[in-house]
Scaffold this motif. Structure first.
Motif, PDB file in Angstrom:
ATOM      1  N   PRO A 163      -1.956  -9.089  -7.447  1.00 42.57           N
ATOM      2  CA  PRO A 163      -3.278  -9.750  -7.375  1.00 42.57           C
ATOM      3  C   PRO A 163      -3.819  -9.873  -5.949  1.00 42.57           C
ATOM      4  O   PRO A 163      -5.035  -9.873  -5.751  1.00 42.57           O
ATOM      5  CB  PRO A 163      -3.012 -11.143  -7.962  1.00 42.57           C
ATOM      6  N   LEU A 164      -2.934  -9.933  -4.980  1.00 43.51           N
ATOM      7  CA  LEU A 164      -3.379 -10.096  -3.593  1.00 43.51           C
ATOM      8  C   LEU A 164      -3.880  -8.807  -2.964  1.00 43.51           C
ATOM      9  O   LEU A 164      -4.838  -8.806  -2.199  1.00 43.51           O
ATOM     10  CB  LEU A 164      -2.225 -10.645  -2.739  1.00 43.51           C
ATOM     11  N   TYR A 165      -3.218  -7.705  -3.279  1.00 37.39           N
ATOM     12  CA  TYR A 165      -3.471  -6.468  -2.531  1.00 37.39           C
ATOM     13  C   TYR A 165      -4.026  -5.319  -3.363  1.00 37.39           C
ATOM     14  O   TYR A 165      -4.283  -4.248  -2.831  1.00 37.39           O
ATOM     15  CB  TYR A 165      -2.176  -5.989  -1.871  1.00 37.39           C
ATOM     16  N   GLN A 166      -4.234  -5.505  -4.642  1.00 38.83           N
ATOM     17  CA  GLN A 166      -4.672  -4.396  -5.494  1.00 38.83           C
ATOM     18  C   GLN A 166      -6.030  -3.860  -5.073  1.00 38.83           C
ATOM     19  O   GLN A 166      -6.246  -2.653  -5.043  1.00 38.83           O
ATOM     20  CB  GLN A 166      -4.706  -4.813  -6.951  1.00 38.83           C
ATOM     21  N   LEU A 188       0.827  -1.215   0.000  1.00 35.84           N
ATOM     22  CA  LEU A 188       0.000   0.000   0.000  1.00 35.84           C
ATOM     23  C   LEU A 188       0.858   1.262   0.000  1.00 35.84           C
ATOM     24  O   LEU A 188       0.509   2.257  -0.642  1.00 35.84           O
ATOM     25  CB  LEU A 188      -0.942  -0.004   1.199  1.00 35.84           C
ATOM     26  N   ASP A 189       1.990   1.213   0.701  1.00 35.89           N
ATOM     27  CA  ASP A 189       2.884   2.373   0.722  1.00 35.89           C
ATOM     28  C   ASP A 189       3.514   2.630  -0.642  1.00 35.89           C
ATOM     29  O   ASP A 189       3.717   3.781  -1.030  1.00 35.89           O
ATOM     30  CB  ASP A 189       3.990   2.177   1.759  1.00 35.89           C
ATOM     31  N   LEU A 190       3.824   1.571  -1.368  1.00 40.01           N
ATOM     32  CA  LEU A 190       4.516   1.712  -2.654  1.00 40.01           C
ATOM     33  C   LEU A 190       3.578   1.744  -3.854  1.00 40.01           C
ATOM     34  O   LEU A 190       4.032   1.909  -4.986  1.00 40.01           O
ATOM     35  CB  LEU A 190       5.513   0.559  -2.829  1.00 40.01           C
ATOM     36  N   SER A 247      11.915  -3.879  -6.950  1.00 44.17           N
ATOM     37  CA  SER A 247      10.665  -3.489  -6.289  1.00 44.17           C
ATOM     38  C   SER A 247       9.478  -3.662  -7.233  1.00 44.17           C
ATOM     39  O   SER A 247       8.391  -4.079  -6.808  1.00 44.17           O
ATOM     40  CB  SER A 247      10.742  -2.047  -5.808  1.00 44.17           C
ATOM     41  N   MET A 248       9.681  -3.342  -8.506  1.00 42.70           N
ATOM     42  CA  MET A 248       8.603  -3.514  -9.487  1.00 42.70           C
ATOM     43  C   MET A 248       8.217  -4.989  -9.599  1.00 42.70           C
ATOM     44  O   MET A 248       7.034  -5.315  -9.664  1.00 42.70           O
ATOM     45  CB  MET A 248       9.024  -2.981 -10.860  1.00 42.70           C
ATOM     46  N   GLU A 249       9.210  -5.871  -9.592  1.00 45.18           N
ATOM     47  CA  GLU A 249       8.934  -7.303  -9.657  1.00 45.18           C
ATOM     48  C   GLU A 249       8.148  -7.767  -8.434  1.00 45.18           C
ATOM     49  O   GLU A 249       7.189  -8.525  -8.543  1.00 45.18           O
ATOM     50  CB  GLU A 249      10.237  -8.104  -9.772  1.00 45.18           C
ATOM     51  N   TRP A 250       8.565  -7.299  -7.262  1.00 43.14           N
ATOM     52  CA  TRP A 250       7.871  -7.668  -6.025  1.00 43.14           C
ATOM     53  C   TRP A 250       6.427  -7.196  -6.067  1.00 43.14           C
ATOM     54  O   TRP A 250       5.511  -7.910  -5.685  1.00 43.14           O
ATOM     55  CB  TRP A 250       8.601  -7.082  -4.817  1.00 43.14           C
TER      56      TRP A 250
END
Length: 86
Positions: free
Chosen positions: A35-38, A11-13, A26-29
Motif C-alpha cells: 500500500p505504501l509503494y505500489q 521497487l527492485d522486487l 519476501s512475499m509477506e514483506w
C-alpha cells in the motif's frame, strides 16, 4: 532500514512480486509494504515505457542523421573526383 531504502527494495522486487517468484518471507514483506509503494512502482513502470519509446525515437533520428551524412560524403567524393579529372 530507512524509508528510501525500503522503497528502493520494493521497487527492485516489484516485478518478481507480481509474477509471484519470491520466497514466502519476501512475499509477506512485499504485501505489507504494497500500500505504501505500489503507486511509485506503477509510475516507474509507465515512466520506463515512455523512456523506451523516446529512446527508440532518438535512435531512429540518429540513424537518419548518420545515413544522410554518409550520403553527403559519398556525393562530395564523387563531385571531387569528377572535378579533378576535368
Amino acid at each position: 532500514m530507512n524509508h528510501r531504502e525500503k522503497e528502493s527494495v520494493f521497487l527492485d522486487l516489484y516485478d518478481l512480486y507480481k509474477e509471484r517468484e519470491l520466497e514466502d518471507e519476501s512475499m509477506e514483506w512485499m504485501k505489507q509494504h504494497e500500500p505504501l509503494y505500489q503507486k511509485n512502482a506503477e509510475g516507474l513502470k509507465s515512466e520506463s515505457c515512455s523512456k523506451s519509446i523516446e529512446d527508440e525515437s532518438q535512435i531512429r533520428h540518429m540513424k537518419v542523421y548518420i545515413s544522410s551524412m554518409y550520403t553527403c560524403f559519398i556525393l562530395l567524393a564523387i563531385w571531387m573526383t569528377v572535378w579533378f579529372y576535368f
